[in-house]
Design an enzyme around this catalytic site. Sequence first.
Site, PDB file in Angstrom:
ATOM      1  N   LYS A   1      -3.979   0.532   2.761  1.00 51.95           N
ATOM      2  CA  LYS A   1      -2.652  -0.064   2.874  1.00 51.95           C
ATOM      3  C   LYS A   1      -2.751  -1.566   2.977  1.00 51.95           C
ATOM      4  O   LYS A   1      -1.972  -2.310   2.403  1.00 51.95           O
ATOM      5  CB  LYS A   1      -1.976   0.514   4.123  1.00 51.95           C
TER       6      LYS A   1
ATOM      7  N   LYS B   1       2.594   2.938  -9.198  1.00 54.04           N
ATOM      8  CA  LYS B   1       2.934   3.967  -8.207  1.00 54.04           C
ATOM      9  C   LYS B   1       2.342   5.310  -8.587  1.00 54.04           C
ATOM     10  O   LYS B   1       1.745   5.993  -7.772  1.00 54.04           O
ATOM     11  CB  LYS B   1       4.464   4.050  -8.151  1.00 54.04           C
TER      12      LYS B   1
ATOM     13  N   CYS C   1     -10.753  -0.878   6.956  1.00 53.12           N
ATOM     14  CA  CYS C   1     -11.178  -0.514   8.307  1.00 53.12           C
ATOM     15  C   CYS C   1     -10.078  -0.838   9.313  1.00 53.12           C
ATOM     16  O   CYS C   1      -9.369  -1.830   9.177  1.00 53.12           O
ATOM     17  CB  CYS C   1     -12.408  -1.311   8.708  1.00 53.12           C
TER      18      CYS C   1
ATOM     19  N   TRP D   1     -13.514   2.020   6.042  1.00 55.46           N
ATOM     20  CA  TRP D   1     -13.289   2.031   4.600  1.00 55.46           C
ATOM     21  C   TRP D   1     -14.524   1.362   4.011  1.00 55.46           C
ATOM     22  O   TRP D   1     -14.701   0.147   4.155  1.00 55.46           O
ATOM     23  CB  TRP D   1     -12.016   1.257   4.289  1.00 55.46           C
TER      24      TRP D   1
ATOM     25  N   ASN E   1     -13.868  -4.928  11.632  1.00 55.99           N
ATOM     26  CA  ASN E   1     -13.134  -4.933  10.358  1.00 55.99           C
ATOM     27  C   ASN E   1     -13.400  -6.286   9.709  1.00 55.99           C
ATOM     28  O   ASN E   1     -13.204  -7.318  10.344  1.00 55.99           O
ATOM     29  CB  ASN E   1     -11.632  -4.745  10.636  1.00 55.99           C
ATOM     30  N   GLY E   2     -13.868  -6.276   8.465  1.00 55.61           N
ATOM     31  CA  GLY E   2     -14.180  -7.527   7.773  1.00 55.61           C
ATOM     32  C   GLY E   2     -15.525  -7.399   7.090  1.00 55.61           C
ATOM     33  O   GLY E   2     -16.059  -6.293   6.942  1.00 55.61           O
TER      34      GLY E   2
ATOM     35  N   GLU F   1       5.283  -1.577 -12.049  1.00 56.94           N
ATOM     36  CA  GLU F   1       5.326  -0.979 -10.716  1.00 56.94           C
ATOM     37  C   GLU F   1       5.365   0.552 -10.811  1.00 56.94           C
ATOM     38  O   GLU F   1       4.717   1.256 -10.031  1.00 56.94           O
ATOM     39  CB  GLU F   1       6.533  -1.536  -9.945  1.00 56.94           C
TER      40      GLU F   1
ATOM     41  N   HIS G   1       0.867  -3.507 -30.069  1.00 56.10           N
ATOM     42  CA  HIS G   1      -0.352  -4.321 -30.153  1.00 56.10           C
ATOM     43  C   HIS G   1      -1.491  -3.620 -29.407  1.00 56.10           C
ATOM     44  O   HIS G   1      -2.110  -4.200 -28.519  1.00 56.10           O
ATOM     45  CB  HIS G   1      -0.100  -5.708 -29.559  1.00 56.10           C
TER      46      HIS G   1
ATOM     47  N   ARG H   1      -3.941   3.131   6.837  1.00 57.11           N
ATOM     48  CA  ARG H   1      -4.624   2.002   6.213  1.00 57.11           C
ATOM     49  C   ARG H   1      -5.635   2.447   5.152  1.00 57.11           C
ATOM     50  O   ARG H   1      -6.063   1.647   4.337  1.00 57.11           O
ATOM     51  CB  ARG H   1      -5.375   1.196   7.289  1.00 57.11           C
TER      52      ARG H   1
ATOM     53  N   GLU I   1      -1.493   5.345  -8.338  1.00 58.01           N
ATOM     54  CA  GLU I   1      -1.958   5.314  -6.945  1.00 58.01           C
ATOM     55  C   GLU I   1      -1.966   6.708  -6.326  1.00 58.01           C
ATOM     56  O   GLU I   1      -2.921   7.089  -5.678  1.00 58.01           O
ATOM     57  CB  GLU I   1      -1.007   4.452  -6.091  1.00 58.01           C
TER      58      GLU I   1
HETATM   59  C1  G6P Z   1      -2.640  -2.695  -1.089  1.00 56.90           C
HETATM   60  C2  G6P Z   1      -1.535  -1.680  -0.882  1.00 56.90           C
HETATM   61  C3  G6P Z   1      -0.384  -1.963  -1.844  1.00 56.90           C
HETATM   62  C4  G6P Z   1       0.092  -3.400  -1.651  1.00 56.90           C
HETATM   63  C5  G6P Z   1      -1.052  -4.407  -1.813  1.00 56.90           C
HETATM   64  C6  G6P Z   1      -0.624  -5.810  -1.389  1.00 56.90           C
HETATM   65  O1  G6P Z   1      -3.216  -2.512  -2.333  1.00 56.90           O
HETATM   66  O2  G6P Z   1      -2.016  -0.374  -1.086  1.00 56.90           O
HETATM   67  O3  G6P Z   1       0.676  -1.073  -1.575  1.00 56.90           O
HETATM   68  O4  G6P Z   1       1.083  -3.671  -2.605  1.00 56.90           O
HETATM   69  O5  G6P Z   1      -2.137  -4.037  -0.964  1.00 56.90           O
HETATM   70  O6  G6P Z   1      -0.334  -5.782  -0.024  1.00 56.90           O
HETATM   71  P1  G6P Z   1       0.596  -6.802   0.738  1.00 56.90           P
HETATM   72  O7  G6P Z   1       0.553  -6.351   2.160  1.00 56.90           O
HETATM   73  O8  G6P Z   1      -0.032  -8.152   0.543  1.00 56.90           O
HETATM   74  O9  G6P Z   1       1.954  -6.739   0.138  1.00 56.90           O
END
Ligand code: G6P
Length: 594
Positions: free
Chosen positions: A589, A471, A2, A71, A97-98, A467, A490, A27, A474
Amino acid sequence: MCGIVGYAGNREALPSIIKALHKLEYRGYDSAGVAILGTELNIFKACGRVSSLENNVPTFNGKIGIGHTRWATHGEPSQINAHPHTDCSRRFAVVHNGVISNYQQLKEELIAEGHRFISDTDTEVIPHLIEKYYGGDLEAAVIKTLNILTGSYAIAVIAQTENKMVVAKNGSPLVIGLGSKENIIASDIPPLLDYTNRVICLDDGELGIITQEAVKIYKNGRLIDKPVSIVDWNTEDVQKGGYEHFMLKEIHEQPKVIRQALLNYNSAAEPIIGSDFMGNKAGKGLLILACGTSYHAGLVAKYVIEDLLDVPVRVELASEVNHRERIIPVANAIAITQSGETADVLISMKKLIDAGCSTLAITNVKGSSAARLANQTLYMQAGPELSVAATKSFIAQLIEMYKLILMQPALSEPLKTQLVSELKLMPGYAQWVLDHEDQIRDCANHISPYSNVFYIGRGINYPIALEGALKIKEISYIHAEGYAAGEIKHGPFSLLQNDTPVVAIVSKDFTYEAMITNIKEIKSRRAPVIAVAQEDDHYIEQLADRVIRVPNMHNLFSPIVNAITLQLLAYYTAKYRGCPIDFPRNLAKSVTVE
Ligand code: G6P
């Protein structure tokens, strides 16, 4: 997650709020809404994008307003569950938000008292409580309400009868921009940049009263003087600048980000944290905490610290640390967090700090909660990152870690000199990858029809396999798994057939032979192999179905070019699949709830 915004000034609030909501779209959200204080309190909400809100909202006039991108946590994405929420008399509007953890009990009590609820949200109790406590003074009613709420919140409240906005925070982020004859609040800095670079970061337990003329902050009922920070980001930083997506822009900014981070870098200078913190003196070891992509940066750092400094490093997911019954005994911890607002990171940091641990935050956002919480802060210099999928912030985190490690006195001078000169070549190598994008685009085209893909790596590039897989899952919605290459037999072998490509990161180091053996094993199962390999590795062509070249370089820094390569692979795969790259479904985000 949010996002909340609020405006009080000399312009019409509605367009200002809509513009600000667009700036929070990165976000992640599923619905949006506004409340504008005119001759009456007007509220409008819409499911889906901010543009749908913008296209359908009636022209509400008024100079004070609040807005929200939701969200969903409590209740499905719907117009009714969207914020702002209001009370029975529709005199108060609240964006939040929260998560209010005691909302169920409060809701039952309020219903018993005659309040009528229409949504499934936790937030709706807030306007009803304000209604209950209101006796002609909005801030007094908000304070009474906050006193009985538990959980996390950043809220903005407006009332039909009062020419002001009241904001408060506990656990979720809230920043206030100080303009000229106008003030704006938001969950993050980008919406403020159209108005000002003078910013106040509200702390937990503080309450703000915002009008066109003034911002007053109170703590425990007393007016306090808050420091004003000057933000060095500008509006261009938060625009696409001709790129189709923020993600592509941010990938392309990486050579510049690395160059800037290395400008004036002097490995002989005193590091912000020295060998005591790193744990080699007391032999206590070091804990690195993070979530998501930042966790992968922590894993790369582990390899570098252990190899170069001989210090044992534990890297933990903050979301796990935070739910351990026993606090992990550790003297020093590094929290890596792009946003500085990830709830799990903040909660685990607080637990460790309470247990006497000293913390360093590595973050991208000045004045963020992590920066304010930590004993020391190291700011990465990535500039604002708006695409949900982290790219340049990951590379900036790696660079800050390399810089920190290469400053440690435990390293011999000749080795330092050699490694620093290699590190300084990285902007050029990153540019090389971008200049050779075509080979990556071809592979993306090849991968895009598949439903599953594996990423494998070894040693320092094992985290890059994780990673790369993160990516692509996502943003392209392909199921992807990152694996340590040695582990693939394994379990994952049962899945490997000709319909499951494997992306193999092949480093020219002591893991090379083992990786070649893994690739041969994979090929015997007829799975297509795409190798990410150095320019001078000619043998790999005989094994892999496709090869993506990266420049030859010191292996210690190879995660940088390999990660950029896999970012582009994910980007173009998602593009071929027609995915909404910057705003992947269900993702946020900045994850500001546990
Ligand atoms: C969310 C974002 C990711 C990010 C993660 C940790 O999942 O979509 O891209 O890596 O949060 O966020 P931070 O701000 O703590 O690096």
